[in-house]
Design an enzyme around this catalytic site. Structure first.
Site, PDB file in Angstrom:
ATOM      1  N   GLU A   1       0.846  -1.193   0.000  1.00 54.79           N
ATOM      2  CA  GLU A   1       0.000   0.000   0.000  1.00 54.79           C
ATOM      3  C   GLU A   1       0.880   1.241   0.000  1.00 54.79           C
ATOM      4  OE1 GLU A   1      -2.912   0.346   3.162  1.00 54.79           O
ATOM      5  OE2 GLU A   1      -3.016  -1.833   3.373  1.00 54.79           O
TER       6      GLU A   1
ATOM      7  N   LYS B   1     -16.274   5.101   4.586  1.00 49.21           N
ATOM      8  CA  LYS B   1     -15.239   4.990   5.611  1.00 49.21           C
ATOM      9  C   LYS B   1     -15.462   6.013   6.716  1.00 49.21           C
ATOM     10  CE  LYS B   1     -11.006   2.869   3.995  1.00 49.21           C
ATOM     11  NZ  LYS B   1      -9.557   3.083   3.860  1.00 49.21           N
TER      12      LYS B   1
ATOM     13  N   GLU C   1      -9.719   9.801   4.920  1.00 48.72           N
ATOM     14  CA  GLU C   1     -10.065   8.390   4.803  1.00 48.72           C
ATOM     15  C   GLU C   1     -10.978   8.104   3.618  1.00 48.72           C
ATOM     16  OE1 GLU C   1      -8.912   5.677   6.514  1.00 48.72           O
ATOM     17  OE2 GLU C   1      -7.455   7.177   7.147  1.00 48.72           O
TER      18      GLU C   1
ATOM     19  N   GLU D   1     -13.790   5.917  -0.999  1.00 49.50           N
ATOM     20  CA  GLU D   1     -14.735   5.083  -0.259  1.00 49.50           C
ATOM     21  C   GLU D   1     -15.541   5.947   0.712  1.00 49.50           C
ATOM     22  OE1 GLU D   1     -13.158   1.024   0.860  1.00 49.50           O
ATOM     23  OE2 GLU D   1     -11.279   2.027   0.337  1.00 49.50           O
TER      24      GLU D   1
END
Length: 453
Positions: A265, A319, A325, A316
């Site tokens: 990541e 989240k 985030e 996303e």
């Protein structure tokens, strides 16, 4: 004396040359595919990645059968993840064989499962039971694969870089694993990787732990305060390279410098609750990550190709936590790009349900405009021009020779024009006029003569 910048046309030509040298199918770039939000079904995601992008691998954070099945026959490889809580049970060989029978054998090789990541950042969890069972679980899953005749799926685990005793201005060549984890936990894991020819997977995130006074060092931008390693004489122009070389040095110090490193990541959010998150900063960061993955390497690992998984595929919205985030994605839920780092197949249009990035409108009047700050240097503004004209989706013809905003004697005016064009295109938000602190939003139209903003 400041060096005169090259002409805009030359800069654009050089920028184009850089992108043309990237391979048509980028073989070492994958994405982390998270699912926390109102996202399209896995079959659409798999088709989009196969037909519209050069991304050839995905990493998921579970063993969702719908996702794994969706990638069958696509040629896109998949990294699956054992949920952290399942690790203690897999220290039992029988349970490991059952896990492989349930989660790998029904799908592989129709779906190219490349790695099993046993948990995610287990040492960071501080859970002693999971930590002590991590390597036994990895060994048992590997043995279960061998017993089942599966030879092309490797078992690894992803590590947060809190495993490194890292100092912001320390020498990367003196990087070491944290005492207590070095010989007791990580050396046996590295020995396992060497034996099974599986990679050591790490998650290097400059975003977590950079010096706010030296943001550009974290995002590959100039100007920055470089780090010189007094032991090797190597000069580091970005934080990512220091993290990677610190990891390599720690592995080498334990005698495992030959084990391959995979970047599980890394990324940069396009929005957060601070000025250093913007579309241009996220795009610039990931563009440089791609360059390193393709063979640019690092000072201690020159010309090294790193298999790399960018975080993440989608923004996303589901989240929790701070703004960042929800804003790590390369794409929105409708498959439109948040920004472009060259992973879309340009020859393909917006077919298949994909909404193409909106075309840049001609600069129009609005209630606010974005211009260069008076204290911004020519070097910073030239960098803004380079980025916007190569990556920002802006038509820079007006500032080229013969254009209505061509002014060879003023980098500032040309930068202001393209910065404003980018600002207008991207919703006139504070973040789209940040430009690493060199842009400012104004209420007076800066148009001048035939040069219309």
């Amino acid at each position: 004396m400041a060096k005169a910048p090259p002409s805009i046309s030359l800069l654009l030509l050089l920028s184009a040359a850089v992108f043309l040298t990237l391979p048509a199918a980028i073989s070492s770039i994958g994405v982390n595919y998270g699912t926390l939000g109102n996202l399209p079904p896995p079959t659409q995601v798999a088709n989009f990645l196969k037909t519209q992008t050069s991304i050839d691998s995905v990493k998921i954070f579970n063993v969702n059968p719908d996702i794994i099945r969706a990638f069958a026959g696509t040629g896109i490889s998949v990294v699956v993840t054992v949920p952290n809580g399942d690790i203690p049970a897999l220290a039992n060989g029988v349970q490991a064989r059952r896990w492989v029978s349930a989660n790998i054998l029904p799908f592989h090789p129709q779906t190219k499962i490349k790695y099993i990541s046993v948990g995610n950042e287990i040492l960071l969890s501080g859970d002693d039971n999971m930590i002590k069972n991590l390597l036994p679980a990895m060994k048992n899953l590997n043995a279960a694969l061998v017993r089942a005749g599966v030879k092309d799926v490797k078992v690894t685990t992803a590590h947060s870089l809190n495993i490194i005793a890292y100092e912001l201005n320390g020498a990367p060549s003196s990087g070491r694993f944290r005492p207590g984890w070095d010989k007791g936990v990580l050396a046996p894991i590295l020995a396992y990787h060497r034996q099974t020819k599986s990679p050591f997977m790490v998650n290097p995130y400059p975003y977590f732990g950079f010096d706010p006074k030296n943001v550009n060092f974290a995002i590959f931008r100039s100007p920055y305060k470089a780090v010189r390693d007094p032991l090797t004489g190597k000069v580091y122009t970005n934080m990512y390279d220091t993290l990677m070389d610190s990891t390599y040095s720690a592995m080498k110090a334990l005698g495992y410098g030959d084990v391959d490193i995979v970047v599980g990541e890394t990324g940069w959010p396009s929005a957060c609750d601070a000025p250093w998150c913007s579309l241009e900063n996220a795009a610039w960061f990931n563009l440089n990550i791609i360059k390193r993955a393709q063979g640019q390497g690092t000072p201690l690992m020159p010309n090294k190709r790193f298999e790399t998984y960018i975080f993440g595929l989608f923004n996303e919205e589901g989240k929790p936590g701070p703004t960042a985030e929800r804003n790590w994605g390369l794409f929105r839920s409708d498959f439109s790009p948040v920004y472009d780092v060259g992973l879309l197949r340009k020859e393909q249009g917006g077919g298949g349900g994909v909404r193409p990035a909106p075309a840049l409108p001609a600069p129009t009047a609005g209630s606010t405009w974005c211009v260069a700050k008076s204290e911004a240097t020519d070097a910073q503004l030239q960098g803004n021009i380079d980025w916007v004209c190569s990556q920002g989706g802006v038509d820079c013809k007006p500032i080229q020779t013969g254009g209505t905003c061509f002014d060879p004697s003023s980098v500032r005016s040309q930068a202001s024009f393209v910065m404003n064009a980018y600002f207008q295109r991207n919703g006139r938000t504070d973040g789209s006029c940040n430009f690493s602190g060199t842009g400012v939003i104004v209420g007076n139209n800066p148009s001048n003569g035939a040069c219309k903003y």
